[in-house]
Scaffold this motif. Structure first.
Motif, PDB file in Angstrom:
ATOM      1  N   PRO A  23      -4.603  10.743   4.275  1.00  0.00           N
ATOM      2  CA  PRO A  23      -5.717  11.407   3.234  1.00  0.00           C
ATOM      3  C   PRO A  23      -4.864  11.682   1.973  1.00  0.00           C
ATOM      4  O   PRO A  23      -4.082  12.272   2.054  1.00  0.00           O
ATOM      5  CB  PRO A  23      -6.481  12.257   4.076  1.00  0.00           C
ATOM      6  CG  PRO A  23      -5.930  12.028   5.547  1.00  0.00           C
ATOM      7  CD  PRO A  23      -4.960  11.182   5.359  1.00  0.00           C
ATOM      8  N   ARG A  24      -5.638  11.574   0.905  1.00  0.00           N
ATOM      9  CA  ARG A  24      -5.101  11.806  -0.335  1.00  0.00           C
ATOM     10  C   ARG A  24      -4.677  13.540  -0.573  1.00  0.00           C
ATOM     11  O   ARG A  24      -3.340  13.701  -0.929  1.00  0.00           O
ATOM     12  CB  ARG A  24      -5.781  11.459  -1.452  1.00  0.00           C
ATOM     13  CG  ARG A  24      -5.472  11.963  -3.015  1.00  0.00           C
ATOM     14  CD  ARG A  24      -6.564  11.443  -3.945  1.00  0.00           C
ATOM     15  NE  ARG A  24      -6.125  11.839  -5.259  1.00  0.00           N
ATOM     16  CZ  ARG A  24      -6.962  11.887  -6.160  1.00  0.00           C
ATOM     17  NH1 ARG A  24      -7.977  11.048  -6.174  1.00  0.00           N
ATOM     18  NH2 ARG A  24      -6.770  12.357  -7.452  1.00  0.00           N
ATOM     19  N   ARG A  25      -5.371  14.248   0.120  1.00  0.00           N
ATOM     20  CA  ARG A  25      -5.123  15.545  -0.050  1.00  0.00           C
ATOM     21  C   ARG A  25      -3.783  16.175   0.584  1.00  0.00           C
ATOM     22  O   ARG A  25      -3.316  17.017   0.497  1.00  0.00           O
ATOM     23  CB  ARG A  25      -6.349  16.486   0.667  1.00  0.00           C
ATOM     24  CG  ARG A  25      -6.518  16.580   1.880  1.00  0.00           C
ATOM     25  CD  ARG A  25      -7.887  17.281   2.412  1.00  0.00           C
ATOM     26  NE  ARG A  25      -8.992  16.544   2.015  1.00  0.00           N
ATOM     27  CZ  ARG A  25      -9.548  15.802   2.707  1.00  0.00           C
ATOM     28  NH1 ARG A  25      -9.232  15.035   3.734  1.00  0.00           N
ATOM     29  NH2 ARG A  25     -10.770  15.053   2.190  1.00  0.00           N
ATOM     30  N   GLN A  26      -3.222  15.277   1.558  1.00  0.00           N
ATOM     31  CA  GLN A  26      -2.000  15.760   2.165  1.00  0.00           C
ATOM     32  C   GLN A  26      -0.984  15.175   1.701  1.00  0.00           C
ATOM     33  O   GLN A  26       0.312  15.265   2.118  1.00  0.00           O
ATOM     34  CB  GLN A  26      -2.347  15.050   3.641  1.00  0.00           C
ATOM     35  CG  GLN A  26      -3.321  15.583   4.671  1.00  0.00           C
ATOM     36  CD  GLN A  26      -3.415  15.199   6.134  1.00  0.00           C
ATOM     37  OE1 GLN A  26      -2.466  14.476   6.192  1.00  0.00           O
ATOM     38  NE2 GLN A  26      -4.381  15.662   6.741  1.00  0.00           N
ATOM     39  N   MET A  27      -1.096  14.282   0.403  1.00  0.00           N
ATOM     40  CA  MET A  27      -0.187  13.661  -0.218  1.00  0.00           C
ATOM     41  C   MET A  27       0.404  14.501  -1.347  1.00  0.00           C
ATOM     42  O   MET A  27      -0.851  14.643  -2.414  1.00  0.00           O
ATOM     43  CB  MET A  27      -0.154  12.372  -0.498  1.00  0.00           C
ATOM     44  CG  MET A  27      -0.250  11.296   0.705  1.00  0.00           C
ATOM     45  SD  MET A  27      -0.336   9.702   0.324  1.00  0.00           S
ATOM     46  CE  MET A  27      -1.831   9.627  -0.334  1.00  0.00           C
ATOM     47  N   ILE A  30       2.982  12.595  -6.644  1.00  0.00           N
ATOM     48  CA  ILE A  30       4.137  11.662  -6.828  1.00  0.00           C
ATOM     49  C   ILE A  30       3.943  10.378  -5.747  1.00  0.00           C
ATOM     50  O   ILE A  30       4.821   9.315  -5.866  1.00  0.00           O
ATOM     51  CB  ILE A  30       5.506  12.416  -6.796  1.00  0.00           C
ATOM     52  CG1 ILE A  30       6.263  11.136  -7.736  1.00  0.00           C
ATOM     53  CG2 ILE A  30       6.054  12.624  -5.542  1.00  0.00           C
ATOM     54  CD1 ILE A  30       7.801  11.706  -8.086  1.00  0.00           C
ATOM     55  N   CYS A  31       3.332  10.875  -4.538  1.00  0.00           N
ATOM     56  CA  CYS A  31       3.284   9.830  -3.546  1.00  0.00           C
ATOM     57  C   CYS A  31       1.863   9.255  -3.283  1.00  0.00           C
ATOM     58  O   CYS A  31       2.102   8.551  -2.255  1.00  0.00           O
ATOM     59  CB  CYS A  31       3.797  10.830  -2.193  1.00  0.00           C
ATOM     60  SG  CYS A  31       5.297  11.287  -1.972  1.00  0.00           S
ATOM     61  N   ASP A  32       1.202   9.572  -4.039  1.00  0.00           N
ATOM     62  CA  ASP A  32      -0.204   9.252  -3.906  1.00  0.00           C
ATOM     63  C   ASP A  32      -0.730   7.854  -4.977  1.00  0.00           C
ATOM     64  O   ASP A  32      -0.449   8.140  -6.267  1.00  0.00           O
ATOM     65  CB  ASP A  32      -1.254  10.362  -4.393  1.00  0.00           C
ATOM     66  CG  ASP A  32      -2.752  10.072  -4.242  1.00  0.00           C
ATOM     67  OD1 ASP A  32      -3.046   8.660  -3.869  1.00  0.00           O
ATOM     68  OD2 ASP A  32      -3.569  10.702  -3.991  1.00  0.00           O
ATOM     69  N   PRO A  33      -0.642   6.721  -4.534  1.00  0.00           N
ATOM     70  CA  PRO A  33      -0.988   5.775  -5.377  1.00  0.00           C
ATOM     71  C   PRO A  33      -1.951   5.713  -6.434  1.00  0.00           C
ATOM     72  O   PRO A  33      -2.279   5.054  -7.216  1.00  0.00           O
ATOM     73  CB  PRO A  33      -1.186   4.255  -4.522  1.00  0.00           C
ATOM     74  CG  PRO A  33      -0.696   4.976  -3.065  1.00  0.00           C
ATOM     75  CD  PRO A  33      -0.793   6.337  -3.097  1.00  0.00           C
ATOM     76  N   SER A  34      -3.065   6.429  -5.918  1.00  0.00           N
ATOM     77  CA  SER A  34      -4.286   6.461  -7.058  1.00  0.00           C
ATOM     78  C   SER A  34      -3.855   7.680  -7.955  1.00  0.00           C
ATOM     79  O   SER A  34      -4.543   7.847  -8.977  1.00  0.00           O
ATOM     80  CB  SER A  34      -5.313   6.811  -6.430  1.00  0.00           C
ATOM     81  OG  SER A  34      -5.241   8.435  -5.827  1.00  0.00           O
ATOM     82  N   ARG A  35      -2.731   8.277  -8.200  1.00  0.00           N
ATOM     83  CA  ARG A  35      -2.429   9.459  -8.996  1.00  0.00           C
ATOM     84  C   ARG A  35      -1.722   8.828 -10.091  1.00  0.00           C
ATOM     85  O   ARG A  35      -0.819   8.099 -10.009  1.00  0.00           O
ATOM     86  CB  ARG A  35      -1.692  10.775  -8.255  1.00  0.00           C
ATOM     87  CG  ARG A  35      -2.775  11.274  -7.211  1.00  0.00           C
ATOM     88  CD  ARG A  35      -3.966  11.831  -7.800  1.00  0.00           C
ATOM     89  NE  ARG A  35      -3.578  12.889  -8.561  1.00  0.00           N
ATOM     90  CZ  ARG A  35      -3.439  14.242  -8.070  1.00  0.00           C
ATOM     91  NH1 ARG A  35      -3.597  14.505  -6.646  1.00  0.00           N
ATOM     92  NH2 ARG A  35      -3.117  15.391  -8.698  1.00  0.00           N
ATOM     93  N   ILE A 239      -3.023   1.929   1.586  1.00  0.00           N
ATOM     94  CA  ILE A 239      -3.738   3.303   1.258  1.00  0.00           C
ATOM     95  C   ILE A 239      -4.897   3.212   0.670  1.00  0.00           C
ATOM     96  O   ILE A 239      -6.144   3.827   0.956  1.00  0.00           O
ATOM     97  CB  ILE A 239      -2.869   4.277   0.518  1.00  0.00           C
ATOM     98  CG1 ILE A 239      -1.668   4.613   1.449  1.00  0.00           C
ATOM     99  CG2 ILE A 239      -3.622   5.547   0.062  1.00  0.00           C
ATOM    100  CD1 ILE A 239      -0.599   5.619   0.874  1.00  0.00           C
ATOM    101  N   LEU A 240      -4.873   2.386  -0.244  1.00  0.00           N
ATOM    102  CA  LEU A 240      -6.146   2.185  -1.370  1.00  0.00           C
ATOM    103  C   LEU A 240      -7.190   0.958  -0.904  1.00  0.00           C
ATOM    104  O   LEU A 240      -7.984   0.859  -1.495  1.00  0.00           O
ATOM    105  CB  LEU A 240      -5.721   1.705  -2.682  1.00  0.00           C
ATOM    106  CG  LEU A 240      -4.872   3.098  -3.316  1.00  0.00           C
ATOM    107  CD1 LEU A 240      -4.486   2.517  -4.822  1.00  0.00           C
ATOM    108  CD2 LEU A 240      -5.825   4.405  -3.374  1.00  0.00           C
TER     109      LEU A 240
END
Length: 285
Positions: A23-27, A30-35, A239-240
């Motif tokens: 889940p995005r909220r746990q990353m 810099i580790c979240d591909p959608s950010r 992830i996405l």
């Protein structure tokens, strides 16, 4: 916020029970591909993907005098090093794009083309070490098989990770970093040759070969970037839930007939530019 909401919607929900989904909220960002922060990291590796290729492409230009003296060749033979690189790319850029789209995929294709670049530079350097100019030409041929196709792969990565108004800036940054590689080559390879000559006590084909082999380290660095990019793209795919290298378009050869006059003029401008500039770069040092 609307863009972030849209990107968040692409992430798999936590209630699906997939162990491969985070889940995005746990990353962290810099580790979240959608950010944006993570995409900057990816962009950094994209830029260095072509660094080694452009650095080694102009090795002959940076060492023109040394190549001609150590290998005992004239200017016409020297320029064959560029001709052997260019001939495969008369057709291979098209097939390279096809292989990326339909056969290898972006990740494997990028790694394969990076391997061709590395192998070509090593063969090129080995030709100097063994005092075999024909082997140097063969190395440039192998190098050319991967060189321009690697640039196609680099652009495919850019289109996969960046959209809209970001894309032109990304293309510009990638090309700028590639030219940094060429510029660094022009300024340091002569110095590297001189240091090796001082260490060995004399100039010669062995000194030239060692210098070119050191240049191959930049290709190895770019290969490492290709491997890291492959991992990051695979991770983002999971992830996405996106397709690898997806651009949303299917290209057909028959599309050529629909090219506008302005596009053909751009092609003509590019041809005239390269015809004028590249021979000067190769001989003007």
């Amino acid at each position: 916020m609307a863009v972030e909401d849209e990107q968040e919607a692409l992430l798999p929900g936590g209630d699906e029970g997939s162990s491969s989904s985070v889940p995005r909220r746990q990353m962290p960002a810099i580790c979240d591909p959608s950010r944006f922060a993570h995409r900057i990291v990816v962009l950094t590796f994209m830029c260095f993907l072509g660094f080694g290729s452009y650095f080694c492409y102009d090795n002959p230009a940076a060492l023109q005098t040394q190549v001609q003296l150590d290998m005992k060749v004239n200017t016409a033979d020297f320029m064959q090093l560029y001709a052997f690189y260019s001939w495969p790319n008369v057709v291979l850029c098209f097939f390279g794009g096809f292989l990326i789209d339909r056969v290898f995929g972006i990740r494997l294709g990028t790694i394969i083309f990076s391997l061709f670049v590395c192998a070509g530079q090593v063969i090129f350097a080995a030709g100097a070490l063994f005092n075999a100019f024909w082997l140097m030409e063969a190395g440039r041929l192998v190098f050319g098989i991967g060189g321009e196709s690697l640039a196609v792969a680099q652009n495919t990565y850019a289109v996969s990770w960046f959209k809209g108004k970001e894309l032109n800036l990304v293309f510009g940054l990638q090309l700028s970093m590639a030219r940094v590689g060429s510029t660094v080559n022009m300024n340091i390879m002569g110095l590297v040759y001189e240091r090796i000559k001082d260490a060995m006590g004399s100039a010669g084909h062995t000194t030239l070969g060692i210098t070119l082999m050191i240049g191959a380290l930049t290709c190895l660095f770019s290969l490492m970037c290709a491997l890291i990019l492959g991992y990051l793209d695979k991770r983002a795919e999971k992830i996405l839930n996106k397709e690898q290298g997806e651009t949303g378009e299917v290209i057909k050869l028959t599309d050529v007939k629909d090219f506008s006059l302005s596009l053909w003029l751009i092609f003509l401008v590019c041809v005239c530019y390269y015809v004028a500039v590249f021979p000067f770069i190769g001989l003007g040092k």
